[in-house]
Design a protein around this motif. Structure first.
Motif, PDB file in Angstrom:
ATOM      1  N   PHE A  35       0.819  -1.212   0.000  1.00 56.88           N
ATOM      2  CA  PHE A  35       0.000   0.000   0.000  1.00 56.88           C
ATOM      3  C   PHE A  35       0.856   1.268   0.000  1.00 56.88           C
ATOM      4  N   ALA A  36       0.620   2.136  -0.978  1.00 60.35           N
ATOM      5  CA  ALA A  36       1.208   3.467  -0.945  1.00 60.35           C
ATOM      6  C   ALA A  36       0.676   4.208   0.278  1.00 60.35           C
ATOM      7  N   ASN A  37       1.450   5.181   0.756  1.00 57.37           N
ATOM      8  CA  ASN A  37       1.069   5.880   1.983  1.00 57.37           C
ATOM      9  C   ASN A  37       1.640   7.294   1.968  1.00 57.37           C
ATOM     10  N   HIS A  38       1.685   7.935   3.112  1.00 53.07           N
ATOM     11  CA  HIS A  38       2.140   9.321   3.164  1.00 53.07           C
ATOM     12  C   HIS A  38       3.599   9.472   2.741  1.00 53.07           C
ATOM     13  N   TRP A  39       4.388   8.439   2.938  1.00 52.11           N
ATOM     14  CA  TRP A  39       5.773   8.514   2.455  1.00 52.11           C
ATOM     15  C   TRP A  39       5.780   8.765   0.948  1.00 52.11           C
ATOM     16  N   HIS A  40       4.969   8.026   0.212  1.00 53.98           N
ATOM     17  CA  HIS A  40       4.948   8.165  -1.241  1.00 53.98           C
ATOM     18  C   HIS A  40       4.358   9.511  -1.658  1.00 53.98           C
ATOM     19  N   LEU A  41       3.376   9.994  -0.901  1.00 50.40           N
ATOM     20  CA  LEU A  41       2.796  11.301  -1.187  1.00 50.40           C
ATOM     21  C   LEU A  41       3.872  12.389  -1.118  1.00 50.40           C
ATOM     22  N   VAL A  42       4.694  12.348  -0.068  1.00 51.33           N
ATOM     23  CA  VAL A  42       5.742  13.358   0.097  1.00 51.33           C
ATOM     24  C   VAL A  42       6.902  13.103  -0.863  1.00 51.33           C
ATOM     25  N   HIS A  43       7.339  11.851  -0.932  1.00 49.53           N
ATOM     26  CA  HIS A  43       8.487  11.500  -1.779  1.00 49.53           C
ATOM     27  C   HIS A  43       8.230  11.865  -3.239  1.00 49.53           C
ATOM     28  N   LEU A  44       7.069  11.501  -3.778  1.00 50.69           N
ATOM     29  CA  LEU A  44       6.772  11.769  -5.184  1.00 50.69           C
ATOM     30  C   LEU A  44       6.201  13.168  -5.375  1.00 50.69           C
ATOM     31  N   GLY A  45       5.443  13.639  -4.399  1.00 47.24           N
ATOM     32  CA  GLY A  45       4.823  14.953  -4.533  1.00 47.24           C
ATOM     33  C   GLY A  45       5.822  16.086  -4.618  1.00 47.24           C
ATOM     34  N   LYS A  46       6.939  15.960  -3.903  1.00 50.09           N
ATOM     35  CA  LYS A  46       7.921  17.059  -3.926  1.00 50.09           C
ATOM     36  C   LYS A  46       8.535  17.232  -5.312  1.00 50.09           C
ATOM     37  N   PHE A  47       8.581  16.152  -6.097  1.00 46.22           N
ATOM     38  CA  PHE A  47       9.142  16.270  -7.442  1.00 46.22           C
ATOM     39  C   PHE A  47       8.188  17.021  -8.370  1.00 46.22           C
ATOM     40  N   ALA A  48       6.894  16.923  -8.108  1.00 39.66           N
ATOM     41  CA  ALA A  48       5.943  17.732  -8.871  1.00 39.66           C
ATOM     42  C   ALA A  48       6.164  19.209  -8.560  1.00 39.66           C
ATOM     43  N   LEU A  49       6.306  19.546  -7.288  1.00 38.18           N
ATOM     44  CA  LEU A  49       6.597  20.924  -6.905  1.00 38.18           C
ATOM     45  C   LEU A  49       7.928  21.387  -7.479  1.00 38.18           C
ATOM     46  N   GLY A  50       8.842  20.437  -7.699  1.00 39.30           N
ATOM     47  CA  GLY A  50      10.175  20.769  -8.195  1.00 39.30           C
ATOM     48  C   GLY A  50      10.263  21.035  -9.676  1.00 39.30           C
ATOM     49  N   GLY A  51       9.169  20.806 -10.416  1.00 39.58           N
ATOM     50  CA  GLY A  51       9.156  21.202 -11.813  1.00 39.58           C
ATOM     51  C   GLY A  51       9.345  20.110 -12.836  1.00 39.58           C
ATOM     52  N   ALA A  52       9.448  18.845 -12.418  1.00 38.62           N
ATOM     53  CA  ALA A  52       9.570  17.755 -13.391  1.00 38.62           C
ATOM     54  C   ALA A  52       8.279  17.612 -14.178  1.00 38.62           C
ATOM     55  N   ALA A  53       8.418  17.157 -15.431  1.00 33.31           N
ATOM     56  CA  ALA A  53       7.232  16.958 -16.266  1.00 33.31           C
ATOM     57  C   ALA A  53       6.514  15.666 -15.917  1.00 33.31           C
ATOM     58  N   LEU A  54       7.278  14.625 -15.619  1.00 39.37           N
ATOM     59  CA  LEU A  54       6.721  13.293 -15.353  1.00 39.37           C
ATOM     60  C   LEU A  54       7.441  12.681 -14.169  1.00 39.37           C
ATOM     61  N   VAL A  55       6.676  12.182 -13.226  1.00 46.28           N
ATOM     62  CA  VAL A  55       7.211  11.506 -12.044  1.00 46.28           C
ATOM     63  C   VAL A  55       6.847  10.035 -12.148  1.00 46.28           C
ATOM     64  N   LEU A  56       7.851   9.161 -12.103  1.00 43.14           N
ATOM     65  CA  LEU A  56       7.609   7.725 -12.158  1.00 43.14           C
ATOM     66  C   LEU A  56       7.740   7.125 -10.760  1.00 43.14           C
ATOM     67  N   THR A  57       6.821   6.248 -10.406  1.00 44.49           N
ATOM     68  CA  THR A  57       6.912   5.541  -9.127  1.00 44.49           C
ATOM     69  C   THR A  57       8.052   4.526  -9.169  1.00 44.49           C
ATOM     70  N   GLU A  58       8.376   4.031  -8.005  1.00 46.74           N
ATOM     71  CA  GLU A  58       9.259   2.873  -7.911  1.00 46.74           C
ATOM     72  C   GLU A  58       8.620   1.671  -8.602  1.00 46.74           C
ATOM     73  N   SER A  59       9.404   0.639  -8.854  1.00 48.13           N
ATOM     74  CA  SER A  59       8.854  -0.587  -9.422  1.00 48.13           C
ATOM     75  C   SER A  59       7.744  -1.092  -8.513  1.00 48.13           C
ATOM     76  N   THR A  60       6.571  -1.262  -9.094  1.00 49.63           N
ATOM     77  CA  THR A  60       5.360  -1.592  -8.355  1.00 49.63           C
ATOM     78  C   THR A  60       4.910  -2.984  -8.768  1.00 49.63           C
ATOM     79  N   ALA A  61       4.853  -3.889  -7.815  1.00 48.63           N
ATOM     80  CA  ALA A  61       4.688  -5.313  -8.117  1.00 48.63           C
ATOM     81  C   ALA A  61       3.288  -5.628  -8.617  1.00 48.63           C
ATOM     82  N   VAL A  62       3.232  -6.462  -9.657  1.00 49.40           N
ATOM     83  CA  VAL A  62       1.940  -6.906 -10.200  1.00 49.40           C
ATOM     84  C   VAL A  62       1.419  -8.136  -9.475  1.00 49.40           C
ATOM     85  N   SER A  63       2.234  -8.672  -8.575  1.00 50.00           N
ATOM     86  CA  SER A  63       1.892  -9.887  -7.834  1.00 50.00           C
ATOM     87  C   SER A  63       2.679  -9.892  -6.536  1.00 50.00           C
TER      88      SER A  63
END
Length: 381
Positions: A35-63
């Motif tokens: 489960f994604a949580n507040h860590w991911h909100l802050v970790h990925l969200g700050k890159f949006a504030l930082g001006g990147a066009a596209l933010v990719l998550t870490e490898s997210t398991a399909v199983s």
């Protein structure tokens, strides 16, 4: 500089990226139960504030079987959608697109986090964490010293994995992601099928290069069918897998041509990872060391490419895009060091003393800061 290639927009299907800077996937091992949580909100969200066009998550398991580590993020269950949607909505609200990298670790499942040493977990440790968690691969060939021999996948196992990728793509759409990236690199499941060193099968998923590519192409086709037609599909490849006698540039070019036919839009060009123990191909890890792979793939196929690996300076990134070596540049560790790297790069290439591209809640304070600095400079002069 009157204009910048790095800050030119790029249209990929219905997605218009505001610049060519992507945040590369970085494993966080911070999602108990997937489960994604507040860590991911802050970790990925700050890159949006930082001006990147596209933010990719870490490898997210399909199983759950496909996790790299105990607390990897997941999209194997419908319950994972809502927490990801919270992250997605925040990133969108602050001016960036967001993509999810879907992966299956295969025979490299079950390792400690990097800060714990990164070693392989024992089979007993994996079973204690989750009885479903086992290593699987194309053949009964271990990833290297310290790794247990994976279970060679049956035909039914292969069908299940293909279906899992497609189901995860549908969940990604439900969460609102703009991009899906298929992780076909770094020695994980798809990459282990590609290499003749790890794939010793004699059925339709082994043998010739065409046979060894079959799983990757099946996943790409099924994900493309499950993923909305107007949304782009990325694919990360190890253009060379890091082993002598393994997967190489010409193999990747052949695969990319067929991935294009499957509807893949962008190739994220990485390298290495088949195993830590095989003799490594000589790929010196200097600045931009993987850029030549992006250039070769782009030149041979015409596909959009994304360069990654030790891209640290704005003018270095500008040259990569302006020269046609790649269409996008991905930064990871540099973005951790400076989450505002894209905005700082823009200031270096296209100075804006009014901080017009910064978030307004930051802009007003930076404008005040600049007034003070200008006043102090004037007094010193």
């Amino acid at each position: 500089m009157s204009s910048s290639a790095l800050f030119a927009p790029l249209q990929v299907r219905s997605l218009c990226l505001k610049n060519r800077i992507v945040i590369s996937p970085m494993m966080q091992h911070a999602a108990p139960g997937g489960f994604a949580n507040h860590w991911h909100l802050v970790h990925l969200g700050k890159f949006a504030l930082g001006g990147a066009a596209l933010v990719l998550t870490e490898s997210t398991a399909v199983s759950p079987v496909g996790r790299i580590g105990r607390d990897d993020a997941g999209l194997w269950d419908d319950a994972h959608v809502a927490p990801w949607k919270e992250v997605v909505d925040f990133v969108h609200a602050h001016g960036a697109a967001i993509g999810v990298q879907l992966g299956h670790a295969g025979r490299k499942a079950g390792s400690k986090a990097l800060w714990e040493g990164g070693e392989a977990l024992s089979e007993a440790q994996m079973a204690e964490a989750d009885p479903r968690w086992v290593r699987i691969g194309p053949s009964a060939v271990a990833a290297g010293e310290g790794w247990s021999v994976p279970r060679a996948m049956s035909g039914a196992d292969i069908e299940e994995v293909v279906a899992q990728f497609a189901a995860a793509a549908r969940r990604a759409d439900a969460a609102g992601f703009d991009v899906v990236e298929l992780h076909f690199g770094h020695g994980y499941l798809a990459a282990s099928f590609l290499s003749p060193l790890s794939n010793l099968r004699t059925d339709e998923h082994g043998g010739s290069r065409e046979g060894r590519m079959r799983l990757a192409l099946r996943i790409a086709r099924e994900v493309r069918a499950a993923w909305p037609g107007d949304k782009p599909l990325w694919c990360r490849l190890s253009v060379v897998d890091g082993a002598v006698g393994g997967w190489g540039v010409e193999d990747s070019i052949a695969l990319v041509r067929q991935l294009q036919d499957c509807g893949v839009d962008v190739i994220d060009c990485s390298s290495g990872g088949l195993t830590e123990q095989t003799r490594a191909l000589p790929v010196p890890r200097g600045l931009g060391f993987q850029v030549p792979f992006a250039r070769q793939v782009r030149s041979a196929t015409g596909v959009l490419t994304q360069a990654v690996g030790m891209i640290v300076e704005p003018r270095q990134a500008e040259e990569i895009v302006a020269s046609g070596a790649a269409d996008l540049v991905a930064i990871g560790r540099e973005a951790l060091y400076d989450p505002y790297w894209p905005l700082h790069a823009q200031a270096a290439l296209q100075p804006d003393p009014q901080f017009g591209d910064w978030h307004l809640r930051h802009r007003v304070w930076l404008q005040k800061r600049q007034l003070v600095l200008d006043r102090l400079k004037g007094a010193a002069d």
